[in-house]
Design an enzyme around this catalytic site. Structure first.
Site, PDB file in Angstrom:
ATOM      1  N   SER A 221     -12.934  -2.570  -1.602  1.00 51.57           N
ATOM      2  CA  SER A 221     -12.501  -1.246  -1.183  1.00 51.57           C
ATOM      3  C   SER A 221     -12.913  -0.202  -2.220  1.00 51.57           C
ATOM      4  CB  SER A 221     -10.991  -1.241  -0.938  1.00 51.57           C
ATOM      5  OG  SER A 221     -10.594  -0.117  -0.183  1.00 51.57           O
ATOM      6  N   LYS A 273       4.624  19.288   8.852  1.00 52.07           N
ATOM      7  CA  LYS A 273       5.073  19.347   7.461  1.00 52.07           C
ATOM      8  C   LYS A 273       5.835  18.107   7.037  1.00 52.07           C
ATOM      9  CE  LYS A 273       5.330  21.207   3.477  1.00 52.07           C
ATOM     10  NZ  LYS A 273       4.125  21.231   2.658  1.00 52.07           N
TER      11      LYS A 273
END
Length: 402
Positions: A221, A273
């Site tokens: 990764s 949010k």
């Protein structure tokens, strides 16, 4: 009776009467015209502070002296302090002084040796040991643990972009360093941290400093992310690498909160949010948005692999579905260049750097004794590490990993 007979008749100083002492004192003063009699330099004090002589004058004691059994009684006019000051023990000979100072010199030399050895061990532990000299060098930088940004002490299971980048810059600043080896053992981590390291690798290459990767057990990764742009990748046949992709992890703990009677009221300025909050799951719109963010980061990853490995984007994407590859399979797919260990990578780096002969190896961030003690596994150390990485592990927005 002459002076000699008088001295022979007196057998004990205590037997001399006070009158005799006064007579002798008067005689001494008159004999020397009122001056104190001279004191021979050969006198040494006995246990009572009186002076005794090793030999007498051929003519007997001088005027003003009363001799009895080798003991000289001072005339009352002589101050005892003056008498004592005249009785000085002989000084040590130069040979004795030299012998007496040898043990102290040996102790000082031993202490200096211990200090120098300690300083050398400390410098070697921090990676400065090989900086002495002017021969061409290969710098080895360890990338061990989860890759993330932040100020986390090295050797505690995390490799920060700050530390890795700083060591790359230090290596490049040394004009004798011709190549760098990144020794990687990492499962990946933050794409942003990987990008910071990649930028420093590219800066080193622009300064004509080659960078070689040595993969250990795991280089997947984000760890492969920082490997792709380097000049050469060496792995082991059983190394786990690849895992080209990006993931964004969210936690939904609302069921647990409902069971415990925990309720939340969220006041927010926008629809997204509180996205990723553990008190609820994602809406369909939020899921779609999360996918778009992941794909944007993924495209950056694919670009680095494509450019670094000289592959087309299509070829990279055919491999970049997140799967792990062994070192053997990765070599077949063109993700690594060769097999070997750390020292094979050092030799390759020396070759790319144009170093002839045996290179001097500089271990830039090898774990030192102080780092080992700090990361000894005590509760206090673990708590400190958790504080360093809490921003990453406990992010209210979830974790984006590569």
């Amino acid at each position: 009776m002459n002076d000699k007979n008088m001295n022979q008749e007196v057998t004990n100083p205590e037997e001399i009467s006070g009158d005799e002492v006064l007579e002798n004192s008067a005689y001494n003063i008159s004999a020397h015209n009122g001056r104190e009699p001279p004191i021979s330099g050969e006198g040494i004090p006995d246990s009572r502070g009186d002076f005794s002589y090793s030999h007498s004058s051929p003519n007997g004691p001088s005027p003003g002296e009363t001799e009895h059994q080798g003991t000289l009684f001072e005339a009352p006019g002589i101050n005892k302090n003056e008498s004592d000051s005249l009785s000085m023990s002989p000084a040590l000979s130069p040979q004795n002084k030299k012998r007496s100072s040898i043990p102290y010199l040996l102790v000082i030399l031993a202490l200096l040796a211990v200090i120098l050895v300690s300083i050398a061990a400390i410098f070697y532990g921090f990676g400065f040991g090989a900086d002495i000299g002017t021969s061409d060098k290969v710098a080895v930088i360890y990338v061990q643990g989860t890759i993330l940004s932040g100020n986390v002490p090295a050797g505690l299971g995390y490799a920060t972009s700050e530390e890795i980048s700083e060591n790359i810059r230090r290596a490049v600043a040394d004009k004798n360093v011709k190549a760098i080896v990144l020794r990687i053992n990492s499962p990946g981590g933050s794409p942003a941290a990987a990008q910071e390291i990649v930028e420093e690798i590219k800066k080193a290459q622009t300064q004509k400093v080659h960078v070689v990767v040595s993969m250990g057990d795991l280089a997947a990764s984000a760890a492969y992310y920082i490997s792709a742009p380097t000049d050469y990748i060496i792995a082991n046949p059983s190394t786990s690498t690849g895992s080209i992709g990006v993931i964004w992890v969210f936690q939904n703990m609302s069921a647990s909160y409902n069971k415990d009677g925990i309720e939340y009221y969220i006041a927010k300025s926008g629809e997204f949010k509180d996205m990723g909050g553990t008190w609820r799951g994602l809406t369909d719109e939020e899921k779609e948005y999360a996918d778009s963010v992941v794909m944007e980061s993924y495209e950056d990853f694919v670009t680095e692999v494509s450019e670094g490995r000289n592959m087309t984007r299509g070829d990279v994407k055919s491999l970049a579905d997140g799967r792990i590859y062994t070192g053997s399979r990765a070599k077949e797919l063109g993700l690594v260049d060769d097999f070997g260990n750390l020292y094979d990578a050092i030799d390759k780096a020396a070759e790319l750097g144009g170093i002839t002969g045996e290179p001097k190896v500089v271990y830039m961030n090898r774990v030192s004794l102080s780092k080992m003690l700090l990361g000894s596994g005590t509760g206090e150390s673990n708590e400190t590490v958790e504080q360093f990485i809490s921003y990453f592990e406990e992010s209210p927005y979830g974790k984006i990993l590569a």
